[in-house]
Design a protein around this motif. Structure first.
Motif, PDB file in Angstrom:
ATOM      1  N   ALA A   1       0.823  -1.211   0.000  1.00 43.17           N
ATOM      2  CA  ALA A   1       0.000   0.000   0.000  1.00 43.17           C
ATOM      3  C   ALA A   1       0.854   1.257   0.000  1.00 43.17           C
ATOM      4  O   ALA A   1       0.528   2.252  -0.663  1.00 43.17           O
ATOM      5  N   GLN A   2       1.973   1.249   0.724  1.00 43.22           N
ATOM      6  CA  GLN A   2       2.794   2.455   0.826  1.00 43.22           C
ATOM      7  C   GLN A   2       3.554   2.768  -0.458  1.00 43.22           C
ATOM      8  O   GLN A   2       3.859   3.929  -0.726  1.00 43.22           O
ATOM      9  N   VAL A   3       3.858   1.747  -1.252  1.00 45.41           N
ATOM     10  CA  VAL A   3       4.582   2.024  -2.490  1.00 45.41           C
ATOM     11  C   VAL A   3       3.662   2.082  -3.698  1.00 45.41           C
ATOM     12  O   VAL A   3       4.073   2.547  -4.767  1.00 45.41           O
ATOM     13  N   ASP A   4       2.391   1.655  -3.553  1.00 44.75           N
ATOM     14  CA  ASP A   4       1.568   1.571  -4.763  1.00 44.75           C
ATOM     15  C   ASP A   4       0.094   1.897  -4.542  1.00 44.75           C
ATOM     16  O   ASP A   4      -0.410   2.906  -5.014  1.00 44.75           O
ATOM     17  N   SER A   5      -0.633   1.054  -3.832  1.00 46.74           N
ATOM     18  CA  SER A   5      -2.098   1.082  -3.933  1.00 46.74           C
ATOM     19  C   SER A   5      -2.752   2.277  -3.263  1.00 46.74           C
ATOM     20  O   SER A   5      -3.895   2.612  -3.578  1.00 46.74           O
ATOM     21  N   ALA A   6      -2.048   2.957  -2.335  1.00 46.71           N
ATOM     22  CA  ALA A   6      -2.675   4.081  -1.625  1.00 46.71           C
ATOM     23  C   ALA A   6      -2.820   5.328  -2.484  1.00 46.71           C
ATOM     24  O   ALA A   6      -3.535   6.254  -2.108  1.00 46.71           O
ATOM     25  N   TYR A   7      -2.164   5.367  -3.648  1.00 42.11           N
ATOM     26  CA  TYR A   7      -2.124   6.576  -4.464  1.00 42.11           C
ATOM     27  C   TYR A   7      -2.844   6.357  -5.796  1.00 42.11           C
ATOM     28  O   TYR A   7      -2.874   5.253  -6.321  1.00 42.11           O
ATOM     29  N   GLY A   8      -3.393   7.410  -6.324  1.00 49.33           N
ATOM     30  CA  GLY A   8      -3.906   7.348  -7.681  1.00 49.33           C
ATOM     31  C   GLY A   8      -5.396   7.230  -7.814  1.00 49.33           C
ATOM     32  O   GLY A   8      -5.938   7.338  -8.913  1.00 49.33           O
ATOM     33  N   GLY A   9      -6.116   6.972  -6.704  1.00 50.50           N
ATOM     34  CA  GLY A   9      -7.566   7.067  -6.737  1.00 50.50           C
ATOM     35  C   GLY A   9      -8.319   5.852  -7.223  1.00 50.50           C
ATOM     36  O   GLY A   9      -9.537   5.916  -7.386  1.00 50.50           O
ATOM     37  N   LYS A  10      -7.653   4.729  -7.461  1.00 56.31           N
ATOM     38  CA  LYS A  10      -8.395   3.526  -7.837  1.00 56.31           C
ATOM     39  C   LYS A  10      -8.947   2.876  -6.578  1.00 56.31           C
ATOM     40  O   LYS A  10      -8.204   2.532  -5.652  1.00 56.31           O
ATOM     41  N   THR A  11     -10.255   2.705  -6.544  1.00 60.60           N
ATOM     42  CA  THR A  11     -10.901   2.039  -5.423  1.00 60.60           C
ATOM     43  C   THR A  11     -11.767   0.919  -5.974  1.00 60.60           C
ATOM     44  O   THR A  11     -12.147   0.948  -7.148  1.00 60.60           O
ATOM     45  N   GLY A  12     -12.103  -0.072  -5.144  1.00 61.10           N
ATOM     46  CA  GLY A  12     -12.974  -1.109  -5.672  1.00 61.10           C
ATOM     47  C   GLY A  12     -12.962  -2.380  -4.864  1.00 61.10           C
ATOM     48  O   GLY A  12     -12.227  -2.521  -3.872  1.00 61.10           O
TER      49      GLY A  12
ATOM     50  N   LYS B   1       4.948   6.448  -8.812  1.00 61.08           N
ATOM     51  CA  LYS B   1       3.519   6.206  -9.022  1.00 61.08           C
ATOM     52  C   LYS B   1       2.783   7.535  -9.236  1.00 61.08           C
ATOM     53  O   LYS B   1       1.963   7.667 -10.158  1.00 61.08           O
ATOM     54  N   LEU B   2       3.070   8.517  -8.415  1.00 64.69           N
ATOM     55  CA  LEU B   2       2.377   9.805  -8.538  1.00 64.69           C
ATOM     56  C   LEU B   2       2.686  10.490  -9.868  1.00 64.69           C
ATOM     57  O   LEU B   2       1.812  11.122 -10.463  1.00 64.69           O
ATOM     58  N   ALA B   3       3.918  10.373 -10.328  1.00 61.11           N
ATOM     59  CA  ALA B   3       4.274  10.991 -11.601  1.00 61.11           C
ATOM     60  C   ALA B   3       3.512  10.354 -12.757  1.00 61.11           C
ATOM     61  O   ALA B   3       3.036  11.048 -13.664  1.00 61.11           O
ATOM     62  N   VAL B   4       3.371   9.039 -12.730  1.00 59.92           N
ATOM     63  CA  VAL B   4       2.637   8.347 -13.796  1.00 59.92           C
ATOM     64  C   VAL B   4       1.158   8.730 -13.761  1.00 59.92           C
ATOM     65  O   VAL B   4       0.552   9.042 -14.791  1.00 59.92           O
ATOM     66  N   VAL B   5       0.564   8.728 -12.566  1.00 59.00           N
ATOM     67  CA  VAL B   5      -0.849   9.088 -12.444  1.00 59.00           C
ATOM     68  C   VAL B   5      -1.076  10.537 -12.849  1.00 59.00           C
ATOM     69  O   VAL B   5      -2.108  10.881 -13.436  1.00 59.00           O
ATOM     70  N   GLY B   6      -0.101  11.397 -12.548  1.00 56.83           N
ATOM     71  CA  GLY B   6      -0.221  12.795 -12.951  1.00 56.83           C
ATOM     72  C   GLY B   6      -0.316  12.968 -14.458  1.00 56.83           C
ATOM     73  O   GLY B   6      -0.960  13.901 -14.945  1.00 56.83           O
ATOM     74  N   GLU B   7       0.302  12.069 -15.211  1.00 58.95           N
ATOM     75  CA  GLU B   7       0.218  12.107 -16.672  1.00 58.95           C
ATOM     76  C   GLU B   7      -1.091  11.536 -17.187  1.00 58.95           C
ATOM     77  O   GLU B   7      -1.596  11.965 -18.228  1.00 58.95           O
ATOM     78  N   ASP B   8      -1.630  10.537 -16.487  1.00 59.52           N
ATOM     79  CA  ASP B   8      -2.765   9.782 -17.023  1.00 59.52           C
ATOM     80  C   ASP B   8      -3.546   9.186 -15.856  1.00 59.52           C
ATOM     81  O   ASP B   8      -3.223   8.119 -15.366  1.00 59.52           O
ATOM     82  N   GLU B   9      -4.582   9.904 -15.423  1.00 59.63           N
ATOM     83  CA  GLU B   9      -5.321   9.479 -14.238  1.00 59.63           C
ATOM     84  C   GLU B   9      -6.163   8.235 -14.480  1.00 59.63           C
ATOM     85  O   GLU B   9      -6.293   7.383 -13.604  1.00 59.63           O
ATOM     86  N   ARG B  10      -6.751   8.093 -15.679  1.00 63.74           N
ATOM     87  CA  ARG B  10      -7.797   7.081 -15.888  1.00 63.74           C
ATOM     88  C   ARG B  10      -7.417   5.977 -16.866  1.00 63.74           C
ATOM     89  O   ARG B  10      -8.247   5.457 -17.599  1.00 63.74           O
ATOM     90  N   ASP B  11      -6.156   5.630 -16.871  1.00 62.52           N
ATOM     91  CA  ASP B  11      -5.714   4.454 -17.632  1.00 62.52           C
ATOM     92  C   ASP B  11      -5.953   4.573 -19.131  1.00 62.52           C
ATOM     93  O   ASP B  11      -6.195   3.566 -19.804  1.00 62.52           O
TER      94      ASP B  11
END
Length: 521
Positions: free
Chosen positions: A306-317, A391-401
């Motif tokens: 969670a600390q390196v990946d899943s807590a960031y980027g807004g994907k929930t489910g 992770k944050l840099a990648v999501v900043g470029e493309d939030e919704r895959d």
């Protein structure tokens, strides 16, 4: 992506919050002065600008003094003024000139304050600085070299990172930056920005023990699991404790939490605090995303995954028997609170599982992060910071895959299928991702890199083969992967560390061979 050092920019241990200024630093053209003025206005504190004050003291422009007296004399005068500013108790917000941190005495003085690095890339810095009376912005080659020289100095001093000096960003970050004055020593802030929202990521040690929480109004509904609840908690008005494990990440369990929230009277100005690993974070975030059509949530990750990946980027489910994360929503958190001390309480198997996500992220990042990981470095504070920034840099470029973010699925297509094929009960998420990584590297035709990664995973106790798993069941679930487009499942492949690309088609034969290599029925 370079790591924001967890040891650089030491926060003061004994300086009271009332004496700690927010000091904005960064390269030419970053927007430090704009950021300082905006934050000062939000906090009701006057903003000071060392360059403007120095021009007043010199009685002329920096450019003319610099050209006549030379850089050495200019730096001597600058150092004296900056040290005076940092000693003044009435200075609470200040922007420093781009070269001020070249002084060792200035860097030492900054340890008593909160240093905010306002980031800027070299191209933007040149566009904003050249032809504007800046003596060091006349020659592009020298300018670019200077940018490269100063970047590690800014990074090493930083307690906080802002992506740029945009007034809107700085204003929204103001209260989170101010909270660092009272945070436990060593706490860092990384400002995360996606298309739909932005939020602070606060990283430190002992945050939960000391009761530190992001500065957000509203009552808190904590979602956690029974294992985590015995060890870690946030102050909350209500709490739901779930049984642990991926098998609990279901619609039925989400309904339990949502109904409990309704009975408790959680309102739209309240928030959910998801305290735990990836399962709790995904489920808690999902409940926040759909409760009364969406309320705020804070991720409080307590596992390495969670600390390196899943807590960031807004994907929930949540999961369905037919596939992992088949039901969900994009919902950026209002904040992420990362207490690195929680990793000290993780069982060895959980740390090992999280290590697979570290390796995945390092392959995507390449550069210094990959070199640290391939060298066998433990997932220490710097590695966690490097991963979350990637992770944050990648999501900043493309939030919704829609594009670049798909690279974060490296190893996950087969990994998710292995989890689903075994009822989400036999393998931790990271263990399945480790197997998926090996498949992806085989499909990439990178035998040497696959062997290197396999050895890194083996050294952490992760098995190279899933015993008792039917390859046909895994392949059938791959075909139902939620990322499929036009009847085809795209794969993420690796050309080399730092060169990871998405959208690849692979042959059925090659996929079967890769899956059969890691699955042993």
């Amino acid at each position: 992506m370079e790591a924001l050092s967890a040891t650089g920019g030491d926060a003061a241990h004994d300086v009271p919050a009332a004496r700690r200024a927010l000091v904005f630093v960064g390269f030419m053209g970053a927007g430090k002065s704009n950021a300082a003025r905006t934050v000062g206005a939000v906090l009701g504190e006057p903003a000071h600008d060392s360059d403007r004050l120095l021009e007043d003291r010199l009685g002329e422009s920096i450019e003319s003094f610099f050209d006549r007296e030379g850089e050495a004399e200019f730096r001597r005068r600058e150092e004296a003024l900056v040290l005076e500013l940092l000693e003044r108790p009435d200075v609470r917000v200040v922007a420093l000139g781009g070269g001020a941190l070249g002084s060792e005495r200035v860097r030492a003085a900054l340890r008593e304050h909160v240093t905010v690095h306002v980031e800027v890339d070299a191209e933007s810095a040149w566009r904003r600085s050249s032809g504007r009376g800046r003596p060091l912005a006349r020659d592009r080659a020298r300018f670019d070299a200077l940018w490269g020289e100063r970047l590690p100095v800014f990074e090493g001093a930083a307690d906080a990172l802002l992506p740029d000096g945009d007034r809107g960003t700085a204003g929204r970050a103001a209260h989170a930056l101010a909270a660092l004055r009272d945070a436990p020593p060593g706490t860092r802030l990384v400002w995360a920005a996606a298309e739909s929202d932005e939020y602070p990521v606060l990283v430190g040690r002992g945050l939960l023990e000391q009761g530190f929480f992001p500065p957000l109004e509203g009552r808190r509904y904590a979602v956690t699991d029974t294992n985590v609840a015995r060890l870690h908690a946030v102050r909350a008005d209500w709490t739901s404790e779930l049984p642990p494990g991926e098998s609990e990440k279901t619609l039925a369990r989400a309904e339990d939490v949502l109904r409990a929230m309704a009975v408790a009277g959680v309102a739209r100005d309240d928030l959910v605090a998801a305290v735990g690993g990836g399962v709790v974070g995904d489920l808690g975030g999902f409940c926040a995303a759909v409760y009364q059509r969406g309320i705020r949530h804070v991720q409080v990750p307590t596992t390495l995954v969670a600390q390196v990946d899943s807590a960031y980027g807004g994907k929930t489910g949540v999961d369905l028997p037919e596939g992992k994360n088949y039901v969900g929503a994009y919902r950026q958190p209002a904040a992420v609170l990362v207490d690195l001390a929680t990793l000290d309480t993780l069982p060895g198997a959980e740390l090992a599982a999280g290590y697979a996500e570290v390796v995945k992220t390092a392959l995507i990042a390449g550069g210094a992060l990959w070199q640290r990981v391939r060298g066998g470095a433990d997932p220490d504070d710097d590695v966690v910071l490097g991963c979350l920034r990637t992770k944050l840099a990648v999501v900043g470029e493309d939030e919704r895959d829609q594009g670049r973010r798909q690279v974060l699925n490296l190893g996950h297509t087969v990994g998710h299928a292995i989890e689903a094929a075994t009822g989400y009960a036999r393998f931790r998420h990271g263990e399945a991702v480790a197997l998926g990584l090996l498949c992806a590297l085989r499909l990439s035709g990178r035998a040497e890199l696959r062997a290197e990664v396999a050895e890194l995973l083996r050294a952490r106790g992760l098995p190279p083969v899933a015993e008792g798993v039917d390859p046909d069941a895994v392949l059938a679930l791959v075909e139902r992967d939620k990322k499929r487009r036009g009847g085809r499942v795209p794969f993420v492949l690796v050309e080399a560390p730092g060169r990871v690309t998405h959208g690849h088609e692979v042959s059925a034969r090659d996929l079967r061979d890769a899956v059969e290599e890691v699955c042993a029925p």
